[in-house]
Design a protein around this motif. Structure first.
Motif, PDB file in Angstrom:
ATOM      1  N   PRO A 679       0.813  -1.221   0.000  1.00  0.00           N
ATOM      2  CA  PRO A 679       0.000   0.000   0.000  1.00  0.00           C
ATOM      3  C   PRO A 679       0.844   1.269   0.000  1.00  0.00           C
ATOM      4  O   PRO A 679       1.985   1.289   0.450  1.00  0.00           O
ATOM      5  N   VAL A 680       0.229   2.343  -0.467  1.00  0.00           N
ATOM      6  CA  VAL A 680       0.881   3.655  -0.518  1.00  0.00           C
ATOM      7  C   VAL A 680      -0.088   4.710   0.011  1.00  0.00           C
ATOM      8  O   VAL A 680      -1.275   4.455   0.188  1.00  0.00           O
ATOM      9  N   GLY A 681       0.413   5.906   0.229  1.00  0.00           N
ATOM     10  CA  GLY A 681      -0.419   6.993   0.720  1.00  0.00           C
ATOM     11  C   GLY A 681      -0.926   7.877  -0.405  1.00  0.00           C
ATOM     12  O   GLY A 681      -0.494   7.780  -1.557  1.00  0.00           O
ATOM     13  N   GLY A 682      -1.884   8.747  -0.045  1.00  0.00           N
ATOM     14  CA  GLY A 682      -2.420   9.717  -1.001  1.00  0.00           C
ATOM     15  C   GLY A 682      -3.125   9.089  -2.176  1.00  0.00           C
ATOM     16  O   GLY A 682      -3.123   9.648  -3.284  1.00  0.00           O
ATOM     17  N   ILE A 683      -3.769   7.929  -1.955  1.00  0.00           N
ATOM     18  CA  ILE A 683      -4.314   7.166  -3.077  1.00  0.00           C
ATOM     19  C   ILE A 683      -5.430   7.912  -3.793  1.00  0.00           C
ATOM     20  O   ILE A 683      -5.538   7.866  -5.037  1.00  0.00           O
ATOM     21  N   ASN A 684      -6.284   8.613  -3.057  1.00  0.00           N
ATOM     22  CA  ASN A 684      -7.395   9.334  -3.694  1.00  0.00           C
ATOM     23  C   ASN A 684      -6.894  10.474  -4.576  1.00  0.00           C
ATOM     24  O   ASN A 684      -7.367  10.671  -5.699  1.00  0.00           O
ATOM     25  N   GLN A 685      -5.919  11.230  -4.058  1.00  0.00           N
ATOM     26  CA  GLN A 685      -5.362  12.339  -4.841  1.00  0.00           C
ATOM     27  C   GLN A 685      -4.671  11.819  -6.107  1.00  0.00           C
ATOM     28  O   GLN A 685      -4.755  12.451  -7.172  1.00  0.00           O
ATOM     29  N   LYS A 686      -4.015  10.686  -5.999  1.00  0.00           N
ATOM     30  CA  LYS A 686      -3.319  10.131  -7.173  1.00  0.00           C
ATOM     31  C   LYS A 686      -4.310   9.721  -8.255  1.00  0.00           C
ATOM     32  O   LYS A 686      -4.125  10.034  -9.443  1.00  0.00           O
ATOM     33  N   ILE A 687      -5.354   9.014  -7.835  1.00  0.00           N
ATOM     34  CA  ILE A 687      -6.366   8.575  -8.812  1.00  0.00           C
ATOM     35  C   ILE A 687      -7.027   9.782  -9.462  1.00  0.00           C
ATOM     36  O   ILE A 687      -7.179   9.856 -10.689  1.00  0.00           O
ATOM     37  N   GLU A 688      -7.433  10.749  -8.629  1.00  0.00           N
ATOM     38  CA  GLU A 688      -8.132  11.920  -9.156  1.00  0.00           C
ATOM     39  C   GLU A 688      -7.219  12.791  -9.998  1.00  0.00           C
ATOM     40  O   GLU A 688      -7.667  13.422 -10.977  1.00  0.00           O
ATOM     41  N   GLY A 689      -5.930  12.826  -9.646  1.00  0.00           N
ATOM     42  CA  GLY A 689      -4.986  13.591 -10.463  1.00  0.00           C
ATOM     43  C   GLY A 689      -4.864  13.023 -11.867  1.00  0.00           C
ATOM     44  O   GLY A 689      -4.881  13.778 -12.856  1.00  0.00           O
ATOM     45  N   PHE A 690      -4.764  11.699 -11.978  1.00  0.00           N
ATOM     46  CA  PHE A 690      -4.673  11.087 -13.311  1.00  0.00           C
ATOM     47  C   PHE A 690      -6.008  11.185 -14.036  1.00  0.00           C
ATOM     48  O   PHE A 690      -6.059  11.393 -15.253  1.00  0.00           O
ATOM     49  N   PHE A 691      -7.090  11.063 -13.282  1.00  0.00           N
ATOM     50  CA  PHE A 691      -8.423  11.209 -13.889  1.00  0.00           C
ATOM     51  C   PHE A 691      -8.577  12.596 -14.525  1.00  0.00           C
ATOM     52  O   PHE A 691      -9.106  12.723 -15.639  1.00  0.00           O
ATOM     53  N   ASP A 692      -8.153  13.636 -13.820  1.00  0.00           N
ATOM     54  CA  ASP A 692      -8.292  14.999 -14.342  1.00  0.00           C
ATOM     55  C   ASP A 692      -7.544  15.164 -15.661  1.00  0.00           C
ATOM     56  O   ASP A 692      -8.038  15.817 -16.597  1.00  0.00           O
ATOM     57  N   ILE A 693      -6.351  14.558 -15.748  1.00  0.00           N
ATOM     58  CA  ILE A 693      -5.571  14.665 -16.987  1.00  0.00           C
ATOM     59  C   ILE A 693      -6.280  13.920 -18.126  1.00  0.00           C
ATOM     60  O   ILE A 693      -6.437  14.445 -19.241  1.00  0.00           O
ATOM     61  N   CYS A 694      -6.718  12.686 -17.832  1.00  0.00           N
ATOM     62  CA  CYS A 694      -7.406  11.899 -18.866  1.00  0.00           C
ATOM     63  C   CYS A 694      -8.713  12.577 -19.288  1.00  0.00           C
ATOM     64  O   CYS A 694      -9.059  12.607 -20.485  1.00  0.00           O
ATOM     65  N   ASN A 695      -9.443  13.099 -18.329  1.00  0.00           N
ATOM     66  CA  ASN A 695     -10.715  13.760 -18.607  1.00  0.00           C
ATOM     67  C   ASN A 695     -10.507  15.003 -19.469  1.00  0.00           C
ATOM     68  O   ASN A 695     -11.331  15.316 -20.343  1.00  0.00           O
ATOM     69  N   MET A 696      -9.382  15.685 -19.225  1.00  0.00           N
ATOM     70  CA  MET A 696      -9.085  16.893 -19.995  1.00  0.00           C
ATOM     71  C   MET A 696      -8.840  16.554 -21.470  1.00  0.00           C
ATOM     72  O   MET A 696      -9.253  17.303 -22.367  1.00  0.00           O
ATOM     73  N   PHE A 697      -8.196  15.396 -21.722  1.00  0.00           N
ATOM     74  CA  PHE A 697      -7.917  14.999 -23.111  1.00  0.00           C
ATOM     75  C   PHE A 697      -9.017  14.116 -23.693  1.00  0.00           C
ATOM     76  O   PHE A 697      -9.003  13.820 -24.886  1.00  0.00           O
ATOM     77  N   GLY A 698      -9.957  13.674 -22.846  1.00  0.00           N
ATOM     78  CA  GLY A 698     -11.081  12.869 -23.339  1.00  0.00           C
ATOM     79  C   GLY A 698     -11.008  11.432 -22.883  1.00  0.00           C
ATOM     80  O   GLY A 698     -10.063  10.708 -23.230  1.00  0.00           O
ATOM     81  N   LEU A 699     -12.004  11.007 -22.109  1.00  0.00           N
ATOM     82  CA  LEU A 699     -12.072   9.622 -21.635  1.00  0.00           C
ATOM     83  C   LEU A 699     -12.709   8.745 -22.703  1.00  0.00           C
ATOM     84  O   LEU A 699     -13.684   9.136 -23.359  1.00  0.00           O
ATOM     85  N   ASP A 700     -12.139   7.530 -22.878  1.00  0.00           N
ATOM     86  CA  ASP A 700     -12.703   6.629 -23.887  1.00  0.00           C
ATOM     87  C   ASP A 700     -12.947   5.227 -23.347  1.00  0.00           C
ATOM     88  O   ASP A 700     -13.208   4.297 -24.125  1.00  0.00           O
ATOM     89  N   GLY A 701     -12.852   5.051 -22.045  1.00  0.00           N
ATOM     90  CA  GLY A 701     -13.096   3.740 -21.444  1.00  0.00           C
ATOM     91  C   GLY A 701     -11.843   2.922 -21.241  1.00  0.00           C
ATOM     92  O   GLY A 701     -11.876   1.901 -20.539  1.00  0.00           O
ATOM     93  N   SER A 702     -10.725   3.332 -21.884  1.00  0.00           N
ATOM     94  CA  SER A 702      -9.479   2.573 -21.721  1.00  0.00           C
ATOM     95  C   SER A 702      -8.640   3.093 -20.562  1.00  0.00           C
ATOM     96  O   SER A 702      -7.672   2.444 -20.135  1.00  0.00           O
ATOM     97  N   HIS A 703      -8.979   4.252 -20.055  1.00  0.00           N
ATOM     98  CA  HIS A 703      -8.143   4.882 -19.028  1.00  0.00           C
ATOM     99  C   HIS A 703      -8.449   4.341 -17.639  1.00  0.00           C
ATOM    100  O   HIS A 703      -9.582   3.943 -17.351  1.00  0.00           O
ATOM    101  N   GLY A 704      -7.425   4.363 -16.813  1.00  0.00           N
ATOM    102  CA  GLY A 704      -7.626   3.884 -15.443  1.00  0.00           C
ATOM    103  C   GLY A 704      -6.323   3.876 -14.675  1.00  0.00           C
ATOM    104  O   GLY A 704      -5.286   4.336 -15.154  1.00  0.00           O
ATOM    105  N   VAL A 705      -6.407   3.345 -13.467  1.00  0.00           N
ATOM    106  CA  VAL A 705      -5.225   3.267 -12.598  1.00  0.00           C
ATOM    107  C   VAL A 705      -5.175   1.890 -11.961  1.00  0.00           C
ATOM    108  O   VAL A 705      -6.207   1.245 -11.737  1.00  0.00           O
ATOM    109  N   ILE A 706      -3.949   1.487 -11.681  1.00  0.00           N
ATOM    110  CA  ILE A 706      -3.702   0.248 -10.941  1.00  0.00           C
ATOM    111  C   ILE A 706      -3.218   0.647  -9.550  1.00  0.00           C
ATOM    112  O   ILE A 706      -2.285   1.445  -9.412  1.00  0.00           O
TER     113      ILE A 706
END
Length: 778
Positions: A679-706
Motif C-alpha cells: 500500500p501507498v499513501g495519497g491514493i485518492n489524490q493520485k487517482i483523481e490527479g490522473f483522472f483529471d488529466i485523462c478527462n481533460m484529453f477525453g475519456l474513452d473507457g481505456s483509461h484507469g489506474v492500478i
C-alpha cells in the motif's frame, strides 16, 4: 488471487447504521469528545494523581477538540477542589533586597493590602492630631522644663564657684572663658602682667580648677540633653504606640493565623514608630513616596473564585512563567523595589492547573528551562533573565521563593513528545502521563451516531440551519476522505466545522431552511477552488503540451506513475512519466535521480528492492550483466518515497523483454523483493490527479489506474470519478503482485492462447540477458 476491476457499487459508500431522520434537528445533541477513550482515560488518571511528576503531555493535532475537552474537564473538577492561598510580597525591614512572601487565606490578599494602606493613610491624620493634644504638650513641656532647670542649676554652680574665686564666666564657641576680677572689675592684660609670680600662679591654679568644673558641667549638660531627647522620644513612642498598637492589634486579630504575617505586623509597627516624624509633615510638605513604598503590599495572587485556578499561558516565555522584576529609570540609573515584582502564570496557576502549548514553550528563549526548574524544585524563584547577560549584573532584588503546587498540561504533537523524551532526561521525570488523541477514529455505529449528534449540537448552538440526511452523508464522506479511509473518520472536527459554516452561508443566501446535499457539495467545491491554483496551473501545462504525457497506445520501457504534491494546506495528484533504457554492461540498475542528487533515501531503497526482485526472478541460471537507466522525465525537484517502485519495475522489465505496455493506465504502489504490491499513501489524490488529466484529453473507457489491493479501504473518491466509473469511462484495478499488473498492462494478443503470461515475459527477458551475458564473456 486475480486482480479486481472495481465497479461503481464497490466504491459507493453506504452508511446503513445511521438512524432514519429528515434533518439533524431531530437528532439529540452530542457535545462530548468523540472516539478518544484512550486519551480520556490517560487524562483522568493524570488528574487524579496529585504526586509531583505526574504532569500530562497531550498529543494530538489542532482541531481535534483536545483543548476544549481539557478545559471543560478542568472546570468540572477544579470547582470542587480546595481554593489555594493568596500570595503577596511585602517589605523586609531587615534586608530591603530580600522581599518577604506572605500567604493569606484565599481571596483576602487585596483586603490585606487595603487594610495596610488604610492603616498608613490614617497615621497622616492621627499622628499630627495626637502630638497637638494639650495633654501631650503638657507632658512634653514638663520634660523640657525639668531638664532646663537641671542644666541651669549645673551652670549656676559653675558661676557661683567662679565668683567665689573672683572670676567672671563668659560663654564662647569653645565653651567657657574665665576672667579674673580686681576691685570688682575685669582685670586687664597690663594689670595681669604687673602681678607677681605668686598671684599669677594662684590665678592659673584657679582657672585650671574652674575648667575642670566647666568640663564636668558640659558633660552633664550634654548627658541631660541626651536624656531629655530620650524621654521626649519615649513620650512620642508611648503616645504613638497606644494609637498604632490598637490598629496593629486589629490587623493581628484578622490575619494572625499566619506567624509570618504577625512578625511582619510587629516589624511594621516598630518601623512606623521609629519613623514617626515622617507622618508629621505640614499641609504643604511634599510626601516622600520612595520612603513610604516600604509600607505597600504587592499582591501577587488573589483567588477570589472558589476552587482551583485554571490558567492557559499563550506566550510561555521565561518571565511570563516565573514573573519579572521591573526597573525604572531614575536620574540615569535603573532602580527597582519589591513593588515592581510582577507575577507569572505559575503564580496564577499555583494550587491549580496550567495549560501550555508545547510548541510555543519550546519556541521561547529559556521558557522550557524556567518551567522545568520550577517543577523540579517545587517552588517559584523570580529572577531577571537580563542579569544572565550583564557583564556586571545590576544589584537585584532576591524575592523570597514561593512554594509551587501545580499540574501542568502540555499540548503538542507526538514529534515534540518524543523529541523531549529522547533528549531531555528531566522530561521523563516531570511528565509521566501521556494522553494521545488519535488523528483518525474507527467508524462504528456508536461513533456514527455521536458524529451525527455533534453536527446537530454545532448547528443548534451556533444558530445555523440544520443539516439534511443526504448532506450529513456528504459530511461523513468528507471526514472519511480526510482520514484517507472509509472505515475511519477524522478527529479534526475543525475541518468539518469549516464546511458546515460555509454550507450554512450558501443555504442562507438561497433562503433555504436546511443545509442540503447541494449546499455541502458547493462548499466543498469552493474550498477546492480556493486552494487549487497550483493544481490548475499544472493541468494547464499538460493541456499546453509543456508536460509530455502519453495516454493511449503501447510503449516499451515507458509507464505513467503517480505522485502527490503536498502544499501544506492542499495536496493533489500528478502523473509522472517514467522511462527506462537497458543496454549491455555490468553496472546494473542506475537511478538517474540518485546520480543527480535528487533522490531521497526511501526512493533509493525502492530501487535496490526492485533490483533484488530482478536478480531473484532472472538471475538463477546465469550472472546478470546489463545496464539500466531509470528516469522520471520532466522532474526538476527532488523525489522521495517508494510508491513508484512498482511502476519502475514494470518499465524495467518492459525494456529488458521488449514488452509493450498500455499508456492509458497509470500505476502506483511499492514493491517488495517477492514482487508483491504494497500500500501507498495519497491514493485518492493520485487517482483523481490522473483522472483529471485523462478527462481533460477525453475519456474513452481505456483509461484507469492500478493500485494495491490493500488500498481498497482508502478509496473515498469524488463524484466525478465515481460517475465516470459508473459509465465505464474510467477504471480502477486492485492488484496483489507484479504478475497481475502485467495482465492488465499487456495487450490481449501479446501471448497465444493457453500460454502463461509471466513465463512468456520471463523467457523474453532471459533471452536478452543471456545475449548480453554472452557478449560480456567474450
Amino acid at each position: 488471487m486475480k486482480y479486481k476491476k472495481l465497479k461503481y457499487e464497490d466504491l459507493n459508500i453506504r452508511l446503513e447504521s445511521l438512524p432514519d431522520f429528515r434533518t439533524t434537528q431531530e437528532i439529540i445533541n452530542y457535545k462530548e469528545i468523540i472516539g478518544q477513550e484512550r486519551a480520556i482515560r490517560a487524562i483522568e488518571t493524570g488528574l487524579k494523581l496529585k504526586k509531583s511528576g505526574y504532569n500530562i503531555f497531550v498529543c494530538g493535532s489542532n482541531g481535534s477538540g483536545r483543548k476544549k475537552y481539557i478545559l471543560e474537564k478542568l472546570i468540572q473538577i477544579a470547582s470542587d477542589e480546595e481554593t489555594p492561598d493568596d500570595w503577596c510580597y511585602v517589605y523586609n525591614f531587615s534586608d530591603s533586597f530580600s522581599p518577604i512572601a506572605l500567604n493569606l487565606k484565599p481571596g483576602t490578599s487585596e483586603g490585606f493590602k487595603n487594610d495596610i494602606d488604610n492603616f498608613i493613610d490614617s497615621l497622616f491624620d492621627e499622628i499630627p492630631r495626637l502630638f497637638s493634644e494639650e495633654e501631650y504638650e503638657k507632658a512634653r513641656e514638663l520634660i523640657i522644663e525639668k531638664f532646663q532647670k537641671e542644666s541651669f542649676d549645673l551652670i549656676q554652680k559653675l558661676y557661683d564657684e567662679a565668683k567665689g574665686k573672683n572670676f567672671v564666666v563668659k560663654s564662647t564657641r569653645e565653651g567657657f572663658a574665665f576672667i579674673p576680677i580686681r576691685n570688682n572689675e575685669e582685670m586687664t592684660e597690663q594689670e595681669y602682667n604687673e602681678l607677681d609670680e605668686k598671684d599669677k600662679e594662684k590665678i592659673t591654679e584657679d582657672v585650671r580648677s574652674l575648667k575642670f568644673l566647666a568640663l564636668e558641667v558640659l558633660r552633664k549638660t550634654k548627658f541631660l540633653k541626651k536624656e531629655m531627647s530620650e524621654q521626649l522620644r519615649r513620650l512620642d513612642d508611648n503616645s504613638a504606640y497606644e494609637t498604632i498598637s490598637k490598629r496593629i492589634l486589629n490587623l493581628k486579630n484578622k490575619y494572625g493565623y499566619n506567624e509570618k504575617i504577625v512578625k511582619y505586623l510587629d516589624d511594621l509597627q516598630k518601623d512606623v514608630i521609629e519613623n514617626i516624624d515622617a507622618f508629621l509633615g505640614g499641609e504643604n510638605d511634599q510626601i516622600d513616596e520612595s520612603f513610604f513604598k516600604r509600607y505597600f503590599v504587592n499582591v501577587i495572587t488573589c483567588n477570589k473564585k472558589k476552587g482551583a485556578p485554571i490558567v492557559f499561558d499563550d506566550f510561555p516565555e521565561f518571565q511570563n512563567l516565573i514573573g519579572v522584576i521591573e526597573y525604572e529609570n531614575e536620574r540615569g540609573s535603573l532602580v527597582s523595589d519589591f513593588t515592581m515584582i510582577k507575577p507569572g502564570s505559575l503564580h496564577r496557576a499555583n494550587g491549580g492547573y496550567l495549560i501550555i502549548d508545547a510548541l510555543q514553550l519550546l519556541s521561547t528563549y529559556q521558557g522550557w528551562k524556567a518551567l522545568k526548574n520550577a517543577l523540579k524544585n517545587e517552588y517559584i524563584q523570580i529572577e531577571n533573565l537580563k542579569n544572565q547577560f550583564d557583564i556586571i549584573p545590576i544589584v537585584a532584588l532576591k524575592p523570597e521563593r514561593i512554594p509551587l503546587n501545580v499540574k501542568v498540561i502540555l499540548l503538542g504533537n507526538e514529534y515534540i513528545y518524543y523529541f523531549l523524551y529522547l533528549y531531555d532526561e528531566d522530561f521523563k521525570e516531570l511528565f509521566n502521563i501521556k494522553a494521545e488523541f488519535e488523528s483518525e477514529i474507527k467508524l462504528n455505529d456508536k461513533i456514527a451516531n455521536e458524529f451525527l449528534g455533534f453536527i446537530s449540537f454545532y448547528c443548534a448552538s451556533n444558530n445555523l440551519p440544520h443539516v439534511t440526511k443526504k448532506a450529513v452523508f456528504e459530511l461523513f464522506r468528507f471526514s472519511m476522505r480526510l482520514s484517507e479511509n472509509r472505515k475511519y473518520l477524522t478527529s479534526c472536527f475543525r475541518d468539518i466545522i469549516k464546511i458546515i459554516d460555509e454550507s450554512a452561508i450558501i443555504c442562507i443566501s438561497r433562503n433555504g431552511n436546511y443545509i442540503n446535499e447541494k449546499d455541502v457539495k458547493a462548499a466543498l467545491a469552493e474550498y477546492e477552488k480556493r486552494h487549487s491554483f497550483y493544481k490548475d496551473r499544472v493541468l494547464d501545462m499538460y493541456k499546453d503540451g509543456k508536460y509530455l504525457v502519453q495516454l493511449n497506445g503501447y510503449r516499451i520501457g515507458e509507464i505513467n506513475a503517480l505522485s502527490v504534491l503536498e502544499l501544506g494546506d492542499y495536496s493533489f495528484g500528478k502523473q509522472n512519466r517514467i522511462t527506462v533504457t537497458t543496454y549491455m554492461g555490468k553496472e546494473g540498475v542506475i537511478n538517474i535521480e540518485r546520480e543527480a542528487n535528487m533522490s531521497g533515501t526511501i526512493h533509493n531503497k525502492g530501487i535496490l528492492i526492485l533490483s533484488g526482485y530482478i536478480g531473484q526472478l532472472f538471475g538463477q541460471k546465469f550472472p546478470l550483466s546489463f545496464n539500466a537507466s531509470i528516469c522520471f522525465e520532466q522532474l526538476y525537484g527532488g523525489i522521495e518515497g517508494d510508491s513508484a517502485s512498482a511502476a519502475e519495475l514494470i518499465a524495467l522489465i518492459s525494456s529488458l523483454g521488449d514488452i509493450p505496455i498500455k499508456q492509458s493506465i497509470a500505476i502506483t504502489g511499492s514493491i517488495n523483493q517477492r514482487g508483491e504490491i504494497q500500500p501507498v499513501g495519497g491514493i485518492n489524490q493520485k487517482i483523481e490527479g490522473f483522472f483529471d488529466i485523462c478527462n481533460m484529453f477525453g475519456l474513452d473507457g481505456s483509461h484507469g489506474v492500478i493500485i494495491p489491493f490493500s488500498n481498497y479501504d482508502d478509496l473515498v473518491l469524488k463524484d466525478e470519478v465515481l460517475n465516470a466509473i459508473k459509465k465505464g469511462l474510467f477504471n480502477i484495478y486492485l492488484v496483489n503482485n507484479i504478475e497481475e499488473c502485467f495482465e492488465i498492462l499487456c495487450s490481449d494478443n501479446f501471448i497465444r492462447k493457453n500460454e502463461d503470461l509471466m513465463e512468456v515475459i520471463k523467457k523474453r527477458v532471459e533471452e536478452k540477458l543471456k545475449r548480453y551475458n554472452d557478449v560480456s564473456q567474450k
